[in-house]
Design a protein around this motif. Structure first.
Motif, short mmCIF file in Angstrom:
data_model
loop_
_atom_site.label_atom_id
_atom_site.label_comp_id
_atom_site.label_asym_id
_atom_site.label_seq_id
_atom_site.Cartn_x
_atom_site.Cartn_y
_atom_site.Cartn_z
N GLU A 159 17.61 62.62 25.92
CA GLU A 159 18.16 63.27 27.12
C GLU A 159 19.04 64.46 26.73
OE1 GLU A 159 21.16 62.31 30.83
OE2 GLU A 159 20.21 60.64 29.78
N LEU A 160 19.91 64.25 25.77
CA LEU A 160 20.83 65.30 25.34
C LEU A 160 20.10 66.44 24.63
CD1 LEU A 160 23.84 66.07 25.20
CD2 LEU A 160 23.96 64.82 23.05
N THR A 161 19.15 66.12 23.77
CA THR A 161 18.46 67.14 22.98
C THR A 161 17.16 67.60 23.63
OG1 THR A 161 17.25 65.53 21.65
CG2 THR A 161 19.40 66.24 20.81
N GLU A 162 16.93 67.19 24.85
CA GLU A 162 15.72 67.57 25.60
C GLU A 162 14.46 67.15 24.86
OE1 GLU A 162 16.51 71.75 25.85
OE2 GLU A 162 18.07 71.48 27.36
N GLY A 163 14.54 66.03 24.13
CA GLY A 163 13.40 65.50 23.40
C GLY A 163 13.08 66.23 22.10
N LYS A 164 13.92 67.17 21.73
CA LYS A 164 13.67 67.97 20.52
C LYS A 164 14.34 67.32 19.30
CE LYS A 164 13.76 72.17 23.27
NZ LYS A 164 14.61 73.30 23.68
N HIS A 165 13.77 67.61 18.13
CA HIS A 165 14.42 67.22 16.88
C HIS A 165 15.79 67.90 16.85
CE1 HIS A 165 15.40 67.47 12.59
NE2 HIS A 165 14.68 66.36 12.47
#
Length: 145
Positions: free
Chosen positions: A77-83
């Motif tokens: 949620e915080l990283t928008e699903g990104k590494h």
């Protein structure tokens, strides 16, 4: 909280990875840890600015997300699903950093490494929530809480 060692292997200290904080830096970081643990966005932003964080646009949402991911937690949620690395590069692209609080880089590194181990063990954690009681104790001992 005072001398931070950024290489979290057990039993050995790499003194190239050690950073000594002044009392003022230590107390400010304790306040930031409490704000992060409580997810107090306004206080997180204020304390990041006070610590010396500076970006081109001073976008408060980016300052908040930078602090959360650097010193507390990372989740889809915080990283928008990104590494995490891609996410941090995206933040930098949206609002380039002019100055990072150098005194806290080793703490951020230790936080990310500890969380990486937690992810590998399927045990995601908020580092700030774990460190919060220590931060509270330090501030109470200093008469600041």
């Amino acid at each position: 909280m005072g001398i931070e060692e950024g290489n979290p292997h057990l039993g050995l200290i790499d003194y190239g990875q050690v950073k000594e904080l002044t009392n003022e830096e230590r107390l400010l970081f304790c306040k930031l840890i409490i704000a992060l643990a409580d997810d107090d966005k306004k206080d997180i932003i204020r304390l990041m600015k006070q610590s010396g964080y500076e970006s081109q646009n001073m976008n408060e949402d980016i300052i908040y997300r930078f602090a959360k991911v650097s010193y507390d937690e990372d989740n889809d949620e915080l990283t928008e699903g990104k590494h995490i690395q891609v996410f941090m590069e995206d933040l930098e692209g949206q609002d380039p950093i002019i100055h990072l609080p150098q005194q806290y880089i080793m703490i951020g590194r230790a936080s990310v490494m500890l969380r990486g181990l937690g992810h590998a063990l399927h045990q995601s954690r908020s580092v700030a929530k774990i460190w919060r009681p220590i931060a509270v104790r330090v501030l109470e001992e200093e008469g600041l809480l």
